[in-house]
Design an enzyme around this catalytic site. Structure first.
Site, short mmCIF file in Angstrom:
data_model
loop_
_atom_site.label_atom_id
_atom_site.label_comp_id
_atom_site.label_asym_id
_atom_site.label_seq_id
_atom_site.Cartn_x
_atom_site.Cartn_y
_atom_site.Cartn_z
CB ALA A 286 7.17 110.41 23.55
CD GLU A 288 0.10 110.05 26.44
OE1 GLU A 288 1.15 109.54 26.00
OE2 GLU A 288 -1.01 109.52 26.40
CD GLU A 322 3.94 111.72 23.25
OE1 GLU A 322 3.19 111.61 24.25
OE2 GLU A 322 4.03 110.84 22.38
ZN LIG Z 1 0.02 109.22 21.91
#
Ligand SMILES: [Zn+2]
Ligand SMILES: *[C@@H]1O[C@H](CO)[C@@H](O)[C@H](O)[C@H]1NC(C)=O
Ligand SMILES: *[C@@H]1O[C@H](CO)[C@@H](O)[C@H](O)[C@H]1NC(C)=O
Ligand SMILES: *[C@@H]1O[C@H](CO)[C@@H](O)[C@H](O)[C@H]1NC(C)=O
Ligand SMILES: *[C@@H]1O[C@H](CO)[C@@H](O)[C@H](O)[C@H]1NC(C)=O
Ligand SMILES: *[C@@H]1O[C@H](CO)[C@@H](O)[C@H](O)[C@H]1NC(C)=O
Ligand SMILES: *[C@@H]1O[C@H](CO)[C@@H](O)[C@H](O)[C@H]1NC(C)=O
Ligand SMILES: *[C@@H]1O[C@H](CO)[C@@H](O)[C@H](O)[C@H]1NC(C)=O
Length: 913
Positions: A286, A288, A322
């Site tokens: 992921a 952020e 996140e």
């Molecule tokens: Zn991180």
């Protein structure tokens, strides 16, 4: 051939970091920093052509682009405002730099004039009449930009490989650089669909976070090129074909996680919105991006019908991670990457708290211990696992010795004080110090003094307690005790160590600090009582004891193990284990070579003895930890005489667990309630079947058969699929494999496909394994992104190990050109295929392989190859030292353990034991 030229496009929005939108109607729209809401983009069709050689006219590296953006008019306007920065536009047909048309062939207003508004970074287009609400229009432009080395927008990155300079075109859209790549509505709310075509030299690779939809070789402006077309879809966050509802879980937990974080940090969420999108083929787990977090699809999407509870836990913890960055990382940002561990460690630590808030029944907080236990094969290519886990562990220790309430007060001070600015790690310690002083918290030194020892010194200490004298000492834990410490430390490898401990089941009230290399704590001179230090493993260190205390602990484990906290039982085995990779538990050294030397604190037999109590253990964490650690034994021993005795022993250990789950699931008709029970059910089945428990094998084979008879109705619970598929394919033959293959090819859900993909590698049929390997050379059979993982899975199968190794050697050139450069999975393939290497013959083969290919080099796998050689040497040494002892131990233990167990409990012992 510029093999390594990779053009990457990542289209991301973050909040415009600008103010000035005071709602002052007097200013012209192009002087305001926010877009008006009159136009809403629907889709972009962008074609970019980065030139990897200097442009002969300008002497610059450039890229050219063509863009069509389709947008809907929602409020009538005579103006199109679109972000644009440092792009030169081409005049089209001697008229304007833009062309506006109406979608669907209606009429569009003519263009009156266009200009670039530099300070607000707009391309401004004045029309000669109004755009009509409800109507869609297209804006077409052609432009040139500089492919500069400025790390922003579409930029150039250069590096050396094998003495040759290589050029990559890379994108970094975050935070406001998308507009430097193509004209766009560069604001977070302006999400859209993207079709991106990258034009690049034939033989080079173009990557994007979208799925490749087409790759063609063609000629553009007289130049032979390859065009790669990709498609991302942030609206849907997933490719067409997803069952609706897969986003529900993420949506369900985001609110509670945000609520938790706002109250934890005591600062409200800094942004006006929080978007989270899933992207197919996303390299990272992921990213952020502030206000717009991007996720790998499998991490965000949870399908109640087909996803496992593991998927669910991943989703909630990664969301919490996140979102934790929205404050720690985005609102307040560390100045430079050398402190990325703080950023990541922090988010990792807090993610467990946030996820725990969203799923209070799951006891997620304790699981952090397991994620900080990392195996070397996972680490070889992932430096950041180390910083995440060490960072998280050190912060957990800090929060423990300060108390959570002092910790969060300091944290909140830090975030408020430094909001919207940058910091260094010391700033955090200082804010904590202020809170410590205000609350009269008693510590043996200033926070920064304590923490710098943990943060700036490589590794961690091992604390040794002698319960016969009360002598306690600390020593830098070295994997290879003979190696010299290469990095000098101003703290001389001494730590201030908080010790929480218990004596015969009773937690001692006060935390004791070990401040010197050697000290005496007379309370730890215990006579016949046992001591357990580092209660709940809140400290970032290991503990060793005198043999008498170990014996007393083992006796306690065997009689009433619950007296010892479950977290300690879980880390128990790692603490004791002597195999080369075990020390990675708390590894922080950048020196990989040192990892593969064993630091034998205690004997292997003593370590093995700690497993015998597992007969009575039903908790997940101790089992998982033991299995993680025994995996090394499995790898090393599965081609030796010790293999069968070890299988027998393990089967005996796991039988009661298997029966326990059979009982609590009413003969496998449901899954247990708790998260960790669901996890451990998987362990019970996986270990049971793997070690040859017949009842287990019948169970999984029957389920699989039922599915084969009715392929549209899969009776296997999503939690159990990975392990059931694997064990059924292993027990079956061609029919099972072919069925698995067809299900794999037809799977619409990425997570289901990946379960089948790993299961297909479980067959014991060598011809099938061979066929499976050869499919990796054909992207129509196995997608390129999956090829290394297939090869690694085959190698992890005892029957497939040598096939995979031969295959890798035979196809080396193809693989190297296809996956070698910049690909981390390539490194993990090397570690996977060589993981079992433990004989002189294998070492020789490996060394020959290295010699033969050293001219071309190993690209991103260079380190992995070096490690494989080192590890093979260490494995050989370890086997020489331990093989006989292990064989003897397994032979002697397994029989009487079972007898005792059958006598002790009411569980029926398996008939075939
Ligand atoms: Zn991180
Ligand atoms: C330029 O004019 C030609 C002929 O009128 C037309 O076919 C073409 O599409 C125009 N190109 C652009 C970019 O407007
Ligand atoms: C864009 O135009 C400016 C002004 O003519 C020029 O200095 C710059 O080099 C051009 N950039 C590119 C990438 O062509
Ligand atoms: C395009 O050309 C390259 C190099 O000439 C070749 O490797 C590749 O297979 C070709 N791709 C297609 C889709 O034809
Ligand atoms: C999301 O929450 C709703 C309402 O509480 C619930 O009905 C639904 O089952 C949840 N979905 C998931 C996937 O957890
Ligand atoms: C250890 O952790 C458990 C949760 O697993 C908790 O219930 C217990 O209170 C902790 N013990 C101490 C001494 O903090
Ligand atoms: C089976 O489970 C029940 C509760 O579900 C429990 O009372 C019983 O003791 C269990 N039996 C065994 C042999 O574990
Ligand atoms: C499980 O199966 C056994 C034997 O088939 C039966 O005796 C027992 O009642 C079953 N238990 C449940 C909870 O269905």
């Amino acid at each position: 051939m510029a093999l390594a030229s990779v053009a990457t496009i990542v289209a991301l929005w973050t909040i415009a970091l600008t103010g000035g939108d005071g709602g002052d109607d007097v200013t012209a729209p192009w002087d305001r920093h926010r877009l008006s809401s009159a136009l809403v983009p629907e889709r972009y069709n962008i074609s970019l052509w980065p030139r990897l050689n200097r442009d002969p006219n300008s002497g610059l590296y450039i890229f050219t682009g063509k863009s069509t953006v389709e947008f809907e008019c929602v409020k009538e306007t005579q103006l199109i405002l679109i972000h644009s920065n440092k792009l030169n536009y081409t005049v089209l047909n001697n008229t304007h730099t833009v062309r506006v048309t109406a979608t669907g062939g209606g009429s569009a207003p003519g263009v009156q004039s266009t200009w670039l508004q530099m300070d607000t970074q707009y391309l401004v287009i004045q029309l000669d009449s109004e755009l009509i609400p409800g109507q869609r229009y297209q804006l077409y432009t052609e432009f040139t930009g500089e492919l500069a080395d400025d790390l922003a927008g579409f930029y150039r990155s250069e590096y050396e490989e094998d003495g040759t300079r290589k050029i990559m075109a890379v994108s970094q859209m975050h935070p406001t650089h998308a507009r430097k790549t193509f004209p766009c509505f560069d604001e977070p709310a302006m999400k859209s669909v993207f079709y991106i075509t990258l034009t690049h030299p034939p033989g080079t690779v173009a990557l994007s976070n979208g799925m490749e939809t087409e790759i063609v070789n063609t000629t553009v402006e007289g130049v032979a090129v390859t065009q790669t077309t990709t498609h991302t879809d942030p609206y849907m966050g997933s490719p067409v074909g997803h069952r609706s509802g897969t986003r529900d879980y993420a949506l369900n937990v985001t609110g509670p996680v945000l609520d938790f974080l706002q109250s934890y940090y005591n600062i409200s969420y800094p942004l006006s919105k929080s978007d989270q999108i899933a992207i197919p083929d996303f390299y990272f787990g992921a990213m952020e991006n502030w206000g717009l977090v991007t996720y790998r699809e499998t991490n965000l999407l949870y399908d109640p019908l087909t996803s496992s509870i593991r998927n669910k836990e991943t989703t909630v913890t990664i969301i919490a991670h996140e979102l934790a960055h929205m404050w720690f990382g985005n609102l307040v940002t560390l100045r430079w990457w050398n402190e990325v561990w703080l950023n990541e460690g922090f988010a990792s630590y807090v993610s467990y708290l946030g996820a725990d808030h969203a799923e209070p029944a799951w006891n997620l907080k304790d699981l952090i211990i397991l994620t900080t236990i990392v195996r070397p094969d996972q680490i070889g290519q992932q430096f950041d696992v180390i910083s995440y886990s060490k960072g998280a562990a050190v912060l957990r220790m800090l929060s423990d010795f300060l108390s959570e309430s002092i910790f969060v007060q300091g944290l909140s001070r830090y975030l408020n004080h430094f909001a919207y600015s940058n910091t260094v790690g010391n700033d955090l310690w200082q804010q904590l110090q202020l809170v410590v002083e205000a609350n009269n918290v008693s510590l043996p030194g200033p926070v920064c003094d304590i923490m710098n020892r943990w943060v700036l010194q490589m590794g961690f200490p091992v604390v040794t307690i002698d319960t016969t004298t009360g002598a306690v000492s600390q020593k830098h834990f070295l994997l290879d005790p003979e190696s010299k410490v290469t990095v000098e430390s101003p703290y001389r490898y001494e730590w201030m160590i908080p010790v929480r401990w218990m004596k015969s089941g009773e937690v001692q009230r006060d935390r004791w600090w070990l401040m010197e290399k050697e000290a005496v704590n007379l309370e730890m001179k215990t006579g016949g009582l046992w001591i357990l230090a580092n209660v709940n493993v809140t400290g970032f260190y290991r503990v060793n004891y005198d043999l008498g205390n170990w014996e007393r602990l083992l006796t306690q484990l065997d009689s009433e193990h619950q007296v010892i906290p479950v977290i300690n039982r879980a880390s128990w085995w790692t603490m004791l284990s002597t195999w080369p990779g075990a020390s990675v538990h708390f590894q922080v050294s950048p020196n990989f070579h040192a990892w593969f030397h064993s630091a034998q604190l205690i004997s292997t037999s003593l370590a093995l003895r700690t497993t015998s109590y597992l007969l009575l253990e039903t908790e997940y964490m101790p089992w998982q930890s033991a299995l993680n650690n025994l995996q090394y034994y499995d790898l090393m021993l599965d081609r030796t005489d010790a293999y069968q005795p070890m299988q027998n022993y393990m089967r005996k250990l796991v039988t009661p667990l298997f029966l326990h789950f059979k009982n609590i699931t009413s003969n496998w008709t449901r899954v247990p309630d708790g998260l960790t029970d669901q996890y451990n059910q998987v362990n019970a089945i996986s270990m049971g079947c793997k070690t040859g428990l017949t009842e287990c094998q019948s169970l999984t084979t029957a389920w699989f058969k039922q599915w084969m008879e009715n392929p549209t109705d899969n009776p296997i619970h999503p939690n159990l699929r990975t392990t059931v598929y694997c064990s059924a394919v292993a027990a079956g033959d061609e029919a099972e494999w072919e069925f698995g293959w067809s299900q794999f090819k037809n799977a619409t859900l990425a997570s289901e496909a990946s379960k089948l993909m790993s299961a297909l590698a479980c067959t014991k049929n060598k011809q099938l394994l061979q066929r499976y390997l050869s499919h990796t050379l054909n992207p129509a059979m196995i997608r390129k992104q999956d090829a290394t993982s297939v090869i690694t899975s085959v190698a992890s199968n005892r029957e497939g190990q040598s096939l995979a190794w031969d295959f890798v050697r035979d196809q080396w050139e193809y693989m190297f050109t296809q996956y070698g450069v910049g690909s981390f999975s390539f490194a993990s393939m090397i570690s996977g295929v060589t993981a079992r290497f433990s004989t002189a013959a294998e070492l020789q083969q490996l060394e020959e392989f290295v010699k033969q290919n050293s001219a071309a080099g190993f690209g991103s796998a260079t380190l992995a190859v070096e490690q494989a050689v080192e590890r093979t040497r260490a494995n050989i040494k370890w086997l020489q030292l331990n093989q006989q002892e292990i064989l003897d131990w397994f032979n002697s233990q397994s029989r009487h353990q079972t007898q005792r167990h059958c006598a002790d409990t009411r569980l029926t012992c398996n008939k075939d034991e």
